[in-house]
Design a protein around this motif. Structure first.
Motif, short mmCIF file in Angstrom:
data_model
loop_
_atom_site.label_atom_id
_atom_site.label_comp_id
_atom_site.label_asym_id
_atom_site.label_seq_id
_atom_site.Cartn_x
_atom_site.Cartn_y
_atom_site.Cartn_z
N ALA A 73 0.93 -1.10 0.08
CA ALA A 73 -0.06 -0.07 0.29
C ALA A 73 0.82 1.13 0.08
CB ALA A 73 -0.99 0.07 1.15
N GLN A 74 0.42 2.33 -0.53
CA GLN A 74 0.99 3.45 -0.86
C GLN A 74 0.17 4.70 -0.28
OE1 GLN A 74 4.34 4.10 -1.38
NE2 GLN A 74 3.99 6.22 -0.95
N ARG A 75 0.51 5.71 0.70
CA ARG A 75 -0.60 6.26 1.24
C ARG A 75 -0.10 7.86 1.04
NH1 ARG A 75 -4.44 5.75 5.00
NH2 ARG A 75 -5.08 7.36 6.31
N HIS B 150 -1.28 12.02 1.74
CA HIS B 150 -2.30 13.01 2.21
C HIS B 150 -2.29 14.45 1.37
CE1 HIS B 150 -1.06 10.51 5.77
NE2 HIS B 150 -2.23 10.82 6.17
N ALA C 87 -6.81 11.75 2.83
CA ALA C 87 -5.95 10.61 2.77
C ALA C 87 -6.06 9.77 1.83
CB ALA C 87 -5.54 10.08 4.00
N GLN D 221 -5.14 5.94 -0.18
CA GLN D 221 -4.44 4.61 -0.13
C GLN D 221 -4.43 4.00 -1.44
OE1 GLN D 221 -3.87 2.71 3.80
NE2 GLN D 221 -4.53 0.78 2.58
N GLY E 57 -3.27 0.56 -3.48
CA GLY E 57 -2.81 -0.77 -3.43
C GLY E 57 -3.29 -1.75 -4.36
N TYR F 69 -7.97 1.95 -4.59
CA TYR F 69 -7.61 2.82 -4.09
C TYR F 69 -8.85 3.16 -3.00
CZ TYR F 69 -11.45 5.57 -6.47
OH TYR F 69 -12.72 5.98 -6.87
N GLN F 70 -8.66 3.95 -1.98
CA GLN F 70 -9.65 4.56 -1.01
C GLN F 70 -9.09 5.68 -0.40
OE1 GLN F 70 -9.41 2.17 2.92
NE2 GLN F 70 -7.69 0.97 2.02
#
Length: 702
Positions: A19-21, A23, A30, A32, A34, A43-44
């Motif tokens: 996962a890559q986050r 901001h 935010a 995320q 993955g 994504y979320q």
């Protein structure tokens, strides 16, 4: 400026589920990203600790190959941040900050060909934009998109403001329901019947705990419009691309990219309307010089046809052929609106009251046989009816300091229009026209194409470009809904692309809530030519036999307020001159109100209920305020703390009179004046379906 944040190499990213986050600049949002175990990009999105979108799949299906939806690996991730400020040619504010953090994910298909797709995310404090990109690569050149797997999975059964996902029309009244209740099957289709659970964007949503979410797209170029399929059980939304005549969605050649998919998010409704995310995702102006682009107000030979005082067609003849008909020999029926004497009447009215232009519809031959026949050649866009003297009206308007606005109705025959467009624009320039209203009523030719498909999207964009080259401003009706391209082509002043004021003249009309929803839906992508300013609201007086029971579903004061709440740099005083002559005191607001702005404040807002906006006129200290409501009467308390300190203003308040209502007493209004400053609080009574308009003009310096 743009500067890199990080780059992660392929060796670190081939792990499934990594996962890559990211901001947003102020950490309000935010993102995320993955990969699922099946190699599906996901994504979320969250707003603080509140979920906006649950894990949602991404992907594009491609004809004849495995596509870009599963079995993918991440080969690279780049991250940057960007912050600058730019000035629109015209708009709601003088300058716009473009501040985001970006994540660019490069994905690769399995197998020896190693085809790649990139997903570019831009995260702002007010929302998210993302798109698919195909870089230049040896094993991907020409390809056909058949659909997208793009999902927007919502965490709950939100309230939604929606219209059917019709491929050929946006001209519907809005339905407000939970997502689980979306069903367009009882709604009468205008052109192409929609699937029951398909809706259009912009889609406005509100959660039970007060989170506002708007889903749309930006920079729609060389691609079909995106609709959304609703899953009423899971509250998930999946992209549905408007198909072409062949059934495919888009024909592309790398390097290429899709439009941006946009998600605007806020915990209050005014912030949704204040967002400039969609504009920021469009390219800067492509026009080298823009001084010829002039926001303006106009009147026109138009509403009188809708209320059956006159007609577009010149005769009652039928079965006519454009090339073979002797138009001079046709017997006129005597109520053709676009005749020389009548147009002069509108020119005189515009000149007297300081309105810049006059639109004339029905001036050119072909209206006897223009709708419903799927006919190739209806108009040639240069031949006028015998009672419309082009040269005489050119000279008359010029002498009065008024411009004429051309009208090009295509009757859906777009191939015919494209063949004739150069000659039509030459004709315009030769006769002093520098603005045109285009129309696309009816089924599209080429047959099988849709108003919102790739072929037509390219036509609209080509037309805006073509007209910019000739220094012509354009207002498009029956087009795809806008996606912010007026930043790139600022000569593209407005679109219709929704259910406008005209529907009040020949249908069940627009419900009083309609104008409180449109800013949260249709106007998110760009200005609308809504044609406000109707003063004679009960329409039987124009033609008792044909207008029986028909009326506009607002009060007169609300019609004034729409000049502020329904943003457009091209605003029509849509009623007939004689209607304004009966109410010169109320017409003064239309004469005064600006169409281009340095500042905009969204003071109060709730979709489907009410809206109050204040705007500062371009290059001026004057402010104008509009407040509107749905069918519920309200009293809006408005603080004027946006006014500059130490400056007093004269407020002229155009309000609903006591006892006014949209259905029983729509034309009752009152006008009062008072001296105000930034410490003043106005109390504005809004009748059912009503509104209030306020002009704020500075008094002498203090």
């Amino acid at each position: 400026m743009t500067r890199p944040l990080l780059t992660l190499a392929a060796a670190l990213l081939a792990l499934p589920g990594l996962a890559q986050r990211l901001h947003s600049p102020s950490h309000k949002l935010a993102l995320q990203f993955g990969l699922s175990p099946a190699g599906e990009p996901t994504y979320q999105l969250s707003y603080g600790n509140r979920p906006v979108l649950k894990p949602s799949r991404l992907g594009v299906a491609v004809q004849g190959q495995s596509g870009f939806a599963q079995g993918l690996t991440v080969v690279r991730i780049d991250s940057t941040q960007h912050d600058d400020t730019w000035q629109p040619v015209w708009g709601e504010v003088k300058s716009i900050r473009n501040h985001y953090r970006e994540l660019l994910v490069t994905l690769q298909q399995p197998g020896p060909e190693q085809r790649q797709v990139q997903v570019r995310f831009r995260l702002f404090d007010d929302g998210l934009g993302f798109r698919y990109e195909w870089p230049r690569q040896p094993n991907l050149q020409y390809f056909t998109v058949t659909g997208e797997q793009t999902e927007f999975n919502l965490p709950a059964d939100h309230k939604a403001f929606w219209i059917p996902g019709d491929y050929d029309s946006n001209e519907y009244a809005y339905t407000t329901s939970r997502l689980s209740q979306v069903d367009s099957s009882p709604i009468k289709a205008i052109e192409q019947k929609s699937a029951p659970q398909r809706v259009q964007t912009p889609l406005m949503l509100k959660s039970a705990d007060g989170l506002y979410v708007n889903i749309h797209e930006a920079a729609l170029v060389n691609y079909p419009a995106m609709m959304l399929n609703v899953n009423p059980q899971t509250f998930g939304l999946t992209a549905q691309l408007v198909p072409s005549a062949t059934g495919a969605a888009a024909y592309l050649q790398a390097p290429e990219h899709t439009p941006w998919r946009t998600v605007v998010v806020a915990d209050n409704a005014p912030a949704i309307l204040a967002s400039k995310l969609i504009l920021n995702l469009n390219e800067p102006s492509q026009l080298p010089e823009t001084s010829w682009i002039r926001p303006q107000k106009f009147v026109g030979v138009w509403w009188e046809m809708h209320v059956n005082r006159s007609s577009w067609n010149y005769s009652d003849a039928s079965n006519l052929k454009l090339a073979d008909t002797d138009w001079q020999a046709l017997k006129p029926h005597g109520h053709h609106g676009a005749n020389t004497a009548n147009v002069k009447r509108y020119i005189d009215f515009a000149a007297q009251h300081g309105l810049q232009s006059v639109l004339v519809e029905g001036w050119n031959v072909g209206w006897e046989d223009w709708a419903g026949n799927w006919k190739e050649e209806v108009f040639d866009f240069v031949t006028s009816y015998p009672d419309f003297n082009v040269a005489e009206l050119q000279q008359y308007a010029a002498a009065k300091g008024v411009k004429l606005i051309m009208h090009h109705e295509t009757s859906g025959s777009v191939t015919n229009y494209e063949r004739r467009q150069d000659r039509a624009l030459d004709f315009m320039k030769a006769h002093g026209y520098d603005a045109v209203k285009t129309g696309y009523v009816g089924r599209i030719i080429p047959r099988g194409e849709h108003h919102d498909g790739q072929w037509m999207v390219n036509h609209y964009n080509r037309t805006a470009q073509h007209m910019a080259q000739r220094q012509i401003m354009v207002d498009m009706h029956e087009s795809v809904r806008p996606t912010g391209l007026h930043r790139t082509y600022p000569n593209w002043l407005a679109n219709e692309a929704a259910r406008g004021n005209e529907f009040n003249a020949w249908s069940e009309g627009n419900p009083p809530e309609h104008e409180t929803i449109l800013p949260f839906t249709r106007l998110m992508g760009g200005p609308m030519d809504y044609t406000p300013g109707i003063f004679r609201l009960q329409l039987e007086s124009w033609n008792p036999e044909r207008n029986k029971g028909r009326q506009v579903h607002t009060t007169l004061a609300k019609q004034l307020a729409l000049y502020v709440t329904m943003y457009s740099p091209l605003q029509m005083a849509a009623d007939l001159p004689e209607a304004y002559e009966q109410h010169p005191d109320a017409f003064q607001f239309i004469k005064d109100v600006a169409v281009d702005w340095d500042d905009t404040r969204i003071l109060q807002a709730e979709p489907g209920e009410y809206l109050t906006i204040a705007r500062q006129a371009k290059g001026s200290r004057e402010w104008y305020l509009g407040a509107i409501t749905d069918e519920q009467a309200r009293q809006q308390t408005v603080k004027l703390d946006f006014l500059p300190a130490g400056q007093k203003y004269q407020a002229i308040i155009y309000a609903d009179a006591k006892g006014a209502s949209w259905d029983k007493n729509p034309e009752a209004y009152q006008i009062r004046r008072q001296t105000v400053d930034r410490k003043t609080t106005l109390k504005l009574p809004l009748a059912p379906g009503g509104g209030a308009a306020v002009s704020l003009k500075p008094l002498g310096a203090n």
